[in-house]
Design a protein around this motif. Structure first.
Motif: not given
Length: 417
Positions: A54-56, A60-61, A334-335, A341-347
């Motif tokens: 996605s754009d966001g 970030a990537m 940190e990434i 926080e910003e992308q909703g990725y589940i670590p």
């Protein structure tokens, strides 16, 4: 989140086995002196990376790649090939024009790992310094096939329950609670609905079908279980909620209803957190409600840096650049924390998971992942998606009862395996 990742209709693969890697975590790719990857006297390597984000996510990537290049001396040529990513790979890799790495959910690993002529994946067991022990067990298993390491994981995703806190006082704990609330709002004649949910998509509805212990695909028997009584009971539960969605089951039609405030609930993935937060001031996320005391067993995907077969004939500096970026990104706390926080990725990096410093939304998705199962990666899984999608569509359109629909799908799947 693009439409392809939304559908996830092409999960394919093979059985997994842990590779038992050992070593320290690398901070760079080629061209380094072994300490920080930035000044070892050699020219940095160059590797290509294909993405479909996605754009966001893409923004970030790109920023992270710039940071990696600055630290490592490597050059990463990132681009989006356009069209369906798997189809682009099918064309590009045999012609020698494929990428050195690409990003996708883990579900293609088994499918591509069994390809021999030409091979599609590269075993980076001897090139990666990071111990797989730094990742969750599920993530470790997802990126391997028959002991070979074909990628590194960085996030998981599944579907959970979004709710509009201005319409719902408390998130429902049970399916009956949820249906009671949906009844209050469902009025299709006025463009109001109880739920936003792509109910003909197997990935999205997997939790309901598997809620009573049945498996859409049994990873031990390598057979589908759709014609079992357990899956049919799950299908009955799915029908109870499918009565409350808009008439068009397509993804966009469904998500718009919730985003516009025309439905109190949506079942969707973490990729929608940022978008929905812009539309709904008081957005809540929770696990799917229990069904007769059972937690819905949703499918989850593990986002992965794949290692392409193009690396087999590449210079070592290219191999180091491709694997170095993947190591640096996937093991950088940190990434991973920022992406949560910003992308909703589940670590899936254990240190971040165990730290507990995650938002309520991400924690809800993480808990739903714990309730579910990873998308099976055995190649036979590829035969499941289309017959099940067609069965769900027939049931939703009222053209067939759910039991016979699952019987037909199960039979078609066995014929195609």
């Amino acid at each position: 989140m693009n439409e392809k990742r939304r559908t996830l209709l092409k999960a394919m693969g093979g059985s997994t086995a842990l590779a038992g890697l050992a070593g320290c975590i690398s901070t760079g790719g080629s061209g380094g002196d072994g300490s920080d990857g930035s000044d070892g006297g050699d020219a940095g390597g160059t590797a290509t990376l294909w993405t479909d984000l996605s754009d966001g996510e893409d923004e970030a990537m790109s920023a992270y790649i710039d940071e990696y290049e600055s630290e490592s001396g490597d050059t990463i040529d990132k681009n989006e090939p356009g069209g369906e990513l798997d189809q682009q790979l099918e064309t590009a890799i045999p012609s020698g024009e494929g990428p050195d790495s690409w990003i996708w959910a883990h579900d293609w690993i088994g499918r591509f790992a069994v390809r021999e002529e030409p091979p599609f994946l590269y075993d980076a067991s001897d090139d990666v310094d990071a111990s797989l022990d730094v990742f969750t067990e599920t993530a470790q298993e997802a990126v391997q096939f028959d002991g070979a390491l074909h990628g590194l994981p960085f996030a998981s995703e599944t579907v959970a329950l979004f709710y509009n806190e201005d319409m719902v006082d408390e998130p429902p704990e049970t399916l009956d609670d949820m249906i009671s609330t949906m009844d209050e709002f469902h009025n299709p004649e006025n463009g109001e609905y109880g739920l936003s949910y792509p109910v003909t998509n197997p990935y999205f509805v997997s939790g309901f079908i598997q809620a009573y212990g049945g498996d859409i695909f049994d990873t031990e028997s390598l057979e589908n279980d759709l014609d079992s009584e357990a899956c049919k009971r799950g299908m009955d539960a799915l029908e109870r909620v499918s009565d409350y969605v808009p008439a068009d089951p397509g993804y966009e039609s469904q998500i718009v209803a919730f985003a516009d405030g025309a439905a109190p609930f949506a079942i969707n993935g973490p990729w929608e957190i940022a978008n929905l937060s812009e539309e709904i001031e008081n957005l809540g996320v929770t696990t799917l409600p229990t069904i007769d005391g059972n937690n819905p067993r949703t499918y989850s995907g593990i986002q992965t840096f794949y290692f392409s077969a193009m690396l087999s004939d590449a210079d070592q500096s290219t191999v180091d650049a491709a694997t170095g970026l993947a190591e640096w990104y996937t093991t950088n706390e940190e990434i991973i924390q920022t992406n949560a926080e910003e992308q909703g990725y589940i670590p899936v990096l254990s240190s971040v998971v165990e730290d507990g410093n995650l938002s309520e939304d991400v924690r809800a998705f993480a808990q739903q992942v714990d309730h579910g199962v990873p998308i099976p990666t055995h190649p036979n899984m590829n035969a499941v998606w289309t017959p099940l999608t067609e069965a769900l569509t027939r049931v939703f359109n009222g053209n067939q009862e759910s039991g016979p629909a699952l019987d037909q799908a199960a039979s078609e799947i066995r014929e195609n395996q």
